[in-house]
Design a protein around this motif. Structure first.
Motif, mmCIF file in Angstrom:
data_model
loop_
_atom_site.group_PDB
_atom_site.id
_atom_site.type_symbol
_atom_site.label_atom_id
_atom_site.label_comp_id
_atom_site.label_asym_id
_atom_site.label_seq_id
_atom_site.Cartn_x
_atom_site.Cartn_y
_atom_site.Cartn_z
ATOM 1 N N TRP A 83 10.447 -1.082 8.222
ATOM 2 C CA TRP A 83 10.532 -2.097 7.261
ATOM 3 C C TRP A 83 9.843 -1.317 5.973
ATOM 4 O O TRP A 83 9.766 -1.598 4.870
ATOM 5 C CB TRP A 83 10.051 -3.371 7.265
ATOM 6 C CG TRP A 83 10.804 -4.019 8.363
ATOM 7 C CD1 TRP A 83 12.087 -4.007 8.747
ATOM 8 C CD2 TRP A 83 10.214 -5.045 9.183
ATOM 9 N NE1 TRP A 83 12.366 -4.993 9.384
ATOM 10 C CE2 TRP A 83 11.214 -5.550 9.982
ATOM 11 C CE3 TRP A 83 8.788 -5.620 9.491
ATOM 12 C CZ2 TRP A 83 11.029 -6.592 10.911
ATOM 13 C CZ3 TRP A 83 8.747 -6.561 10.237
ATOM 14 C CH2 TRP A 83 9.811 -6.988 11.206
ATOM 15 N N GLY A 84 9.015 -0.181 6.225
ATOM 16 C CA GLY A 84 7.976 0.131 5.382
ATOM 17 C C GLY A 84 6.843 -0.450 4.958
ATOM 18 O O GLY A 84 6.117 -0.143 4.254
ATOM 19 N N LEU A 85 6.521 -1.502 5.950
ATOM 20 C CA LEU A 85 5.387 -2.219 5.744
ATOM 21 C C LEU A 85 4.349 -1.463 6.176
ATOM 22 O O LEU A 85 3.112 -1.452 5.547
ATOM 23 C CB LEU A 85 5.459 -3.595 6.642
ATOM 24 C CG LEU A 85 4.129 -4.324 6.926
ATOM 25 C CD1 LEU A 85 3.872 -4.983 5.380
ATOM 26 C CD2 LEU A 85 4.561 -5.508 8.028
ATOM 27 N N ALA A 86 4.486 -0.249 7.168
ATOM 28 C CA ALA A 86 3.303 0.159 7.476
ATOM 29 C C ALA A 86 2.747 1.266 6.282
ATOM 30 O O ALA A 86 1.569 1.449 6.118
ATOM 31 C CB ALA A 86 3.804 1.300 8.638
ATOM 32 N N GLU A 87 3.630 1.700 5.485
ATOM 33 C CA GLU A 87 3.373 2.485 4.554
ATOM 34 C C GLU A 87 2.283 1.686 3.328
ATOM 35 O O GLU A 87 1.423 2.144 2.729
ATOM 36 C CB GLU A 87 4.571 3.458 3.850
ATOM 37 C CG GLU A 87 5.209 4.494 4.529
ATOM 38 C CD GLU A 87 6.061 3.824 5.669
ATOM 39 O OE1 GLU A 87 6.529 2.541 5.476
ATOM 40 O OE2 GLU A 87 6.391 4.682 6.403
ATOM 41 N N ARG A 88 2.988 0.617 3.171
ATOM 42 C CA ARG A 88 2.397 -0.449 2.127
ATOM 43 C C ARG A 88 0.843 -0.739 2.574
ATOM 44 O O ARG A 88 -0.094 -0.792 1.888
ATOM 45 C CB ARG A 88 3.416 -1.387 1.698
ATOM 46 C CG ARG A 88 4.642 -1.282 1.002
ATOM 47 C CD ARG A 88 5.382 -2.342 0.720
ATOM 48 N NE ARG A 88 6.577 -1.983 0.182
ATOM 49 C CZ ARG A 88 6.754 -2.259 -1.102
ATOM 50 N NH1 ARG A 88 5.962 -2.890 -2.011
ATOM 51 N NH2 ARG A 88 7.920 -2.104 -1.733
ATOM 52 N N LEU A 89 0.887 -1.047 3.806
ATOM 53 C CA LEU A 89 -0.455 -1.562 4.362
ATOM 54 C C LEU A 89 -1.291 -0.418 4.327
ATOM 55 O O LEU A 89 -2.573 -0.349 4.021
ATOM 56 C CB LEU A 89 -0.288 -1.808 5.861
ATOM 57 C CG LEU A 89 0.104 -3.313 6.242
ATOM 58 C CD1 LEU A 89 0.667 -3.319 7.731
ATOM 59 C CD2 LEU A 89 -0.369 -4.286 5.499
ATOM 60 N N GLU A 90 -0.982 0.802 4.808
ATOM 61 C CA GLU A 90 -1.739 2.143 4.640
ATOM 62 C C GLU A 90 -2.328 2.099 3.278
ATOM 63 O O GLU A 90 -3.374 2.600 3.144
ATOM 64 C CB GLU A 90 -1.011 3.157 5.294
ATOM 65 C CG GLU A 90 -1.990 4.705 5.270
ATOM 66 C CD GLU A 90 -0.809 5.806 5.833
ATOM 67 O OE1 GLU A 90 -1.768 6.834 5.853
ATOM 68 O OE2 GLU A 90 0.322 5.628 6.125
ATOM 69 N N GLU A 91 -1.443 2.259 2.168
ATOM 70 C CA GLU A 91 -1.820 2.292 0.723
ATOM 71 C C GLU A 91 -2.869 1.356 0.473
ATOM 72 O O GLU A 91 -3.894 1.561 -0.257
ATOM 73 C CB GLU A 91 -0.548 2.063 -0.083
ATOM 74 C CG GLU A 91 0.266 3.324 0.050
ATOM 75 C CD GLU A 91 1.793 2.885 -0.749
ATOM 76 O OE1 GLU A 91 1.539 2.162 -1.460
ATOM 77 O OE2 GLU A 91 2.673 3.939 -0.658
ATOM 78 N N ALA A 92 -2.507 0.049 0.857
ATOM 79 C CA ALA A 92 -3.606 -0.849 0.331
ATOM 80 C C ALA A 92 -4.938 -0.700 0.966
ATOM 81 O O ALA A 92 -6.102 -0.928 0.375
ATOM 82 C CB ALA A 92 -2.817 -2.271 0.598
ATOM 83 N N TRP A 93 -4.860 -0.434 2.183
ATOM 84 C CA TRP A 93 -6.126 -0.071 3.211
ATOM 85 C C TRP A 93 -7.003 0.918 2.547
ATOM 86 O O TRP A 93 -8.170 0.938 2.290
ATOM 87 C CB TRP A 93 -5.880 -0.261 4.559
ATOM 88 C CG TRP A 93 -5.460 -1.269 5.294
ATOM 89 C CD1 TRP A 93 -5.590 -2.480 4.751
ATOM 90 C CD2 TRP A 93 -4.736 -1.450 6.572
ATOM 91 N NE1 TRP A 93 -5.055 -3.500 5.706
ATOM 92 C CE2 TRP A 93 -4.432 -2.844 6.790
ATOM 93 C CE3 TRP A 93 -4.485 -0.453 7.373
ATOM 94 C CZ2 TRP A 93 -3.762 -3.187 7.896
ATOM 95 C CZ3 TRP A 93 -3.788 -0.881 8.668
ATOM 96 C CH2 TRP A 93 -3.400 -2.214 8.835
ATOM 97 N N SER A 94 -6.100 1.931 2.135
ATOM 98 C CA SER A 94 -6.902 3.097 1.374
ATOM 99 C C SER A 94 -7.335 2.852 0.234
ATOM 100 O O SER A 94 -8.525 3.201 -0.229
ATOM 101 C CB SER A 94 -6.034 4.312 1.363
ATOM 102 O OG SER A 94 -5.541 4.531 2.637
ATOM 103 N N ARG A 95 -6.832 1.897 -0.650
ATOM 104 C CA ARG A 95 -7.399 1.485 -2.018
ATOM 105 C C ARG A 95 -8.504 0.782 -1.714
ATOM 106 O O ARG A 95 -9.244 0.819 -2.631
ATOM 107 C CB ARG A 95 -6.023 0.699 -2.916
ATOM 108 C CG ARG A 95 -5.241 1.344 -3.759
ATOM 109 C CD ARG A 95 -4.508 0.514 -4.676
ATOM 110 N NE ARG A 95 -3.936 -0.767 -3.985
ATOM 111 C CZ ARG A 95 -2.837 -0.947 -3.705
ATOM 112 N NH1 ARG A 95 -1.919 0.040 -3.868
ATOM 113 N NH2 ARG A 95 -2.185 -1.803 -3.102
ATOM 114 N N GLY A 96 -8.587 -0.269 -0.885
ATOM 115 C CA GLY A 96 -9.493 -0.928 -0.510
ATOM 116 C C GLY A 96 -10.678 -0.145 -0.268
ATOM 117 O O GLY A 96 -11.898 -0.408 -0.453
ATOM 118 N N LYS A 97 -10.827 0.825 0.546
ATOM 119 C CA LYS A 97 -12.043 1.783 0.802
ATOM 120 C C LYS A 97 -12.180 2.424 -0.477
ATOM 121 O O LYS A 97 -13.521 2.454 -0.531
ATOM 122 C CB LYS A 97 -11.442 2.929 1.656
ATOM 123 C CG LYS A 97 -11.343 2.313 3.122
ATOM 124 C CD LYS A 97 -10.788 3.370 4.072
ATOM 125 C CE LYS A 97 -10.326 2.840 5.325
ATOM 126 N NZ LYS A 97 -9.772 3.676 6.403
#
Length: 105
Positions: A83-97
């Motif tokens: 669904w593309g959810l993994a890419e969006r989660l990865e981006e969000a988690w990276s931004r949070g760091k």
């Protein structure tokens, strides 16, 4: 009993074996997407009649269906064709760091 001595060479060797955080983040995001896809497949399967393809016994059929759903979901998530959810989660988690304030102690 004393602890073994640790020098810079030992620390350098150990650091090579630990995967980068981005790899762990990507894997976690893919696993999460696969989990959600599997849960959706299970819910959708409850809405249709059994075809008898995987047997008529309730317990064995449900086991095979569960394994098949998980295999399809994990393959789709790992291949990047989910669904593309993994890419969006990865981006969000990276931004949070990146925006995380330093810990003061």
């Amino acid at each position: 009993m004393s602890l073994p001595a640790v020098d810079a060479a030992t620390l350098g060797q150990g650091a090579e074996r630990v995967p980068p955080a981005s790899d762990k983040t990507k894997e976690a995001a893919q696993q999460f997407e696969g989990l959600l896809m599997g849960l959706l497949f299970q819910a959708m399967r409850k809405t249709v009649q059994s075809s008898g393809l995987l047997g008529d016994s309730g317990h064995s059929r449900s086991t095979y269906e569960y394994l098949m759903d998980q295999a399809v979901a994990n393959k789709a998530a790992a291949s990047g064709k989910g669904w593309g959810l993994a890419e969006r989660l990865e981006e969000a988690w990276s931004r949070g760091k990146e925006t995380k304030p330093p810990v003061q102690g």
